[in-house]
Design a protein around this motif. Structure first.
Motif, PDB file in Angstrom:
ATOM      1  N   HIS A   1      12.732  12.204   7.404  1.00 34.75           N
ATOM      2  CA  HIS A   1      11.506  11.771   6.739  1.00 34.75           C
ATOM      3  C   HIS A   1      11.724  10.382   6.144  1.00 34.75           C
ATOM      4  CE1 HIS A   1       9.930  16.167   6.108  1.00 34.75           C
ATOM      5  NE2 HIS A   1       9.918  15.787   7.373  1.00 34.75           N
ATOM      6  N   PHE A   2      10.620   9.651   5.966  1.00 34.95           N
ATOM      7  CA  PHE A   2      10.725   8.242   5.599  1.00 34.95           C
ATOM      8  C   PHE A   2      11.538   8.014   4.335  1.00 34.95           C
ATOM      9  CE2 PHE A   2       7.401   9.286   2.599  1.00 34.95           C
ATOM     10  CZ  PHE A   2       7.577   8.377   1.560  1.00 34.95           C
ATOM     11  N   ASP A   3      11.422   8.913   3.348  1.00 35.38           N
ATOM     12  CA  ASP A   3      12.103   8.696   2.071  1.00 35.38           C
ATOM     13  C   ASP A   3      13.598   8.962   2.147  1.00 35.38           C
ATOM     14  OD1 ASP A   3      11.260  11.371   2.443  1.00 35.38           O
ATOM     15  OD2 ASP A   3      11.405  11.811   0.309  1.00 35.38           O
ATOM     16  N   HIS A   4      14.059   9.432   3.290  1.00 32.67           N
ATOM     17  CA  HIS A   4      15.487   9.615   3.537  1.00 32.67           C
ATOM     18  C   HIS A   4      16.013   8.616   4.567  1.00 32.67           C
ATOM     19  CE1 HIS A   4      15.892  13.696   1.561  1.00 32.67           C
ATOM     20  NE2 HIS A   4      14.575  13.536   1.615  1.00 32.67           N
ATOM     21  N   ALA A   5      15.122   8.093   5.414  1.00 33.34           N
ATOM     22  CA  ALA A   5      15.562   7.331   6.588  1.00 33.34           C
ATOM     23  C   ALA A   5      15.238   5.847   6.554  1.00 33.34           C
ATOM     24  CB  ALA A   5      14.960   7.948   7.856  1.00 33.34           C
ATOM     25  N   CYS A   6      14.344   5.397   5.663  1.00 34.14           N
ATOM     26  CA  CYS A   6      13.995   3.971   5.673  1.00 34.14           C
ATOM     27  C   CYS A   6      15.219   3.094   5.433  1.00 34.14           C
ATOM     28  CB  CYS A   6      12.924   3.678   4.628  1.00 34.14           C
ATOM     29  SG  CYS A   6      11.242   4.021   5.184  1.00 34.14           S
ATOM     30  N   GLY A   7      16.165   3.592   4.662  1.00 33.45           N
ATOM     31  CA  GLY A   7      17.357   2.800   4.364  1.00 33.45           C
ATOM     32  C   GLY A   7      18.316   2.622   5.522  1.00 33.45           C
ATOM     33  N   LEU A   8      18.042   3.265   6.653  1.00 36.18           N
ATOM     34  CA  LEU A   8      18.919   3.103   7.816  1.00 36.18           C
ATOM     35  C   LEU A   8      18.792   1.725   8.446  1.00 36.18           C
ATOM     36  CD1 LEU A   8      18.434   6.554   9.613  1.00 36.18           C
ATOM     37  CD2 LEU A   8      20.460   5.770   8.370  1.00 36.18           C
ATOM     38  N   THR A   9      17.660   1.059   8.227  1.00 32.89           N
ATOM     39  CA  THR A   9      17.437  -0.245   8.843  1.00 32.89           C
ATOM     40  C   THR A   9      17.009  -1.259   7.791  1.00 32.89           C
ATOM     41  OG1 THR A   9      15.137   0.328   9.380  1.00 32.89           O
ATOM     42  CG2 THR A   9      16.792   0.752  11.070  1.00 32.89           C
TER      43      THR A   9
ATOM     44  N   LYS B   1       0.827  -1.204   0.000  1.00 23.80           N
ATOM     45  CA  LYS B   1       0.000   0.000   0.000  1.00 23.80           C
ATOM     46  C   LYS B   1       0.860   1.252   0.000  1.00 23.80           C
ATOM     47  CE  LYS B   1      -3.593   2.405   2.659  1.00 23.80           C
ATOM     48  NZ  LYS B   1      -4.461   2.356   3.867  1.00 23.80           N
ATOM     49  N   GLN B   2       1.911   1.260   0.803  1.00 23.64           N
ATOM     50  CA  GLN B   2       2.798   2.420   0.841  1.00 23.64           C
ATOM     51  C   GLN B   2       3.513   2.607  -0.494  1.00 23.64           C
ATOM     52  OE1 GLN B   2       5.000   1.124   4.305  1.00 23.64           O
ATOM     53  NE2 GLN B   2       4.156   2.782   5.556  1.00 23.64           N
ATOM     54  N   LYS B   3       3.962   1.521  -1.082  1.00 26.07           N
ATOM     55  CA  LYS B   3       4.628   1.631  -2.382  1.00 26.07           C
ATOM     56  C   LYS B   3       3.673   2.186  -3.436  1.00 26.07           C
ATOM     57  CE  LYS B   3       6.393  -2.622  -2.162  1.00 26.07           C
ATOM     58  NZ  LYS B   3       7.180  -3.844  -2.520  1.00 26.07           N
ATOM     59  N   ARG B   4       2.419   1.772  -3.368  1.00 25.22           N
ATOM     60  CA  ARG B   4       1.440   2.307  -4.301  1.00 25.22           C
ATOM     61  C   ARG B   4       1.189   3.788  -4.053  1.00 25.22           C
ATOM     62  NH1 ARG B   4      -2.320  -0.818  -2.964  1.00 25.22           N
ATOM     63  NH2 ARG B   4      -3.555   0.596  -1.658  1.00 25.22           N
ATOM     64  N   ASN B   5       1.003   4.161  -2.786  1.00 22.95           N
ATOM     65  CA  ASN B   5       0.701   5.557  -2.458  1.00 22.95           C
ATOM     66  C   ASN B   5       1.868   6.495  -2.764  1.00 22.95           C
ATOM     67  OD1 ASN B   5      -1.811   4.775  -1.587  1.00 22.95           O
ATOM     68  ND2 ASN B   5      -1.316   4.851   0.596  1.00 22.95           N
TER      69      ASN B   5
END
Length: 280
Positions: free
Chosen positions: A113-121, A77-81
């Protein structure tokens, strides 16, 4: 992978994934007939936005600017949004350079923000673990405080999944912090209250990473700021300060989100005099 040499600092753009966000949100109050001349959109009014970390190599250290959208971190859902058509390949990009995530010394988080930080984990079975276990992760104290206690607006982008696993690695600062010779973070606010930029100066050459104060080359006009900005007047004031400074110093302006340009230089008339295009 595109590269840029700034004095003794080598900058390489990694593949951090791609999103497609609403063009109106990305250009705020600017009418579509104006912004769409500068940056094209698809039939859903979405514009292509990379999420590509910048790898700095300086004095034997490896420094990332931001971390990409990660891999396996977003639901369908997030990838779609968010219009995600490609997830992060940062580890593969590093591997092509003979580097592993364990080799990263610093990660400069302009904001969380998520589009900068999701790659941290990343996922290790059912547990989120640090992607870069040996890195010191730098962000402003203001940003770190809001990341852990978001308000009613910012909780949509500050996720506990992006900070709980890396909290022991975090280093914060107030106004400025030099992390390596010629590489410093400067708190600006604007896009978020804790937003920061990165200034690189080496052997008389300069590069400035304005992060989401100027996410693409099409945001050159100081009044063209994002609807996502929490403090748009601060964004405008900071662009009024840093864009003329970059022009005066003949500095490179580098991008994390731009789908067309990796970096460019503007002259006093706002014309592009040098550029590095993204290979498409």
């Amino acid at each position: 992978m595109e590269k840029l040499q700034v004095g003794e600092v080598t900058i390489t753009w990694l593949n951090g994934g791609v999103t497609h966000l609403d063009g109106g949100a990305m250009f705020g109050v600017v009418p579509k007939p104006l912004w769409s001349k500068k940056y094209p959109c698809n039939d859903n009014n979405q514009i292509e936005l990379r999420t590509d970390p910048l790898l700095l190599q300086v004095e034997g250290q490896y420094i990332l600017i931001d971390a990409g959208i990660g891999n396996g971190r977003l639901s369908d859902k997030q990838k779609r949004n968010f219009g995600v058509t490609e997830e992060s390949l940062v580890e593969q990009s590093l591997g092509e350079l003979g580097i592993t995530p364990d080799d990263i010394d610093w990660i400069l988080m302009t904001h969380m923000h998520f589009d900068h930080a999701c790659g941290l984990t990343k996922w290790d079975g059912d547990t989120l673990v640090p992607t870069f276990p040996n890195a010191r992760i730098v962000t402003s104290q203001i940003e770190w405080d809001e990341m852990r206690a978001p308000n009613i607006r910012s909780r949509n982008t500050y996720w506990k999944e992006n900070w709980e696993a890396i909290k022991e690695q975090v280093v914060t600062f107030a106004e400025e912090l030099t992390v390596a010779s010629g590489v410093k973070m400067v708190h600006t606010g604007g896009h978020s209250d804790g937003h920061s930029i990165v200034v690189i100066e080496s052997n008389g050459e300069v590069a400035i990473h304005l992060a989401d104060l100027m996410p693409t080359h099409a945001h050159q006009n100081v009044l063209w700021v994002l609807a996502f900005d929490d403090y748009p007047m601060t964004s405008i004031a900071q662009k009024q300060k840093w864009i003329p400074y970059a022009i005066e110093k003949r500095a490179w302006l580098t991008f994390y989100h731009d789908a067309y340009y990796r970096a460019l230089k503007w002259d006093e008339n706002g014309e592009i005099v040098e550029s590095i295009l993204r290979k498409r």
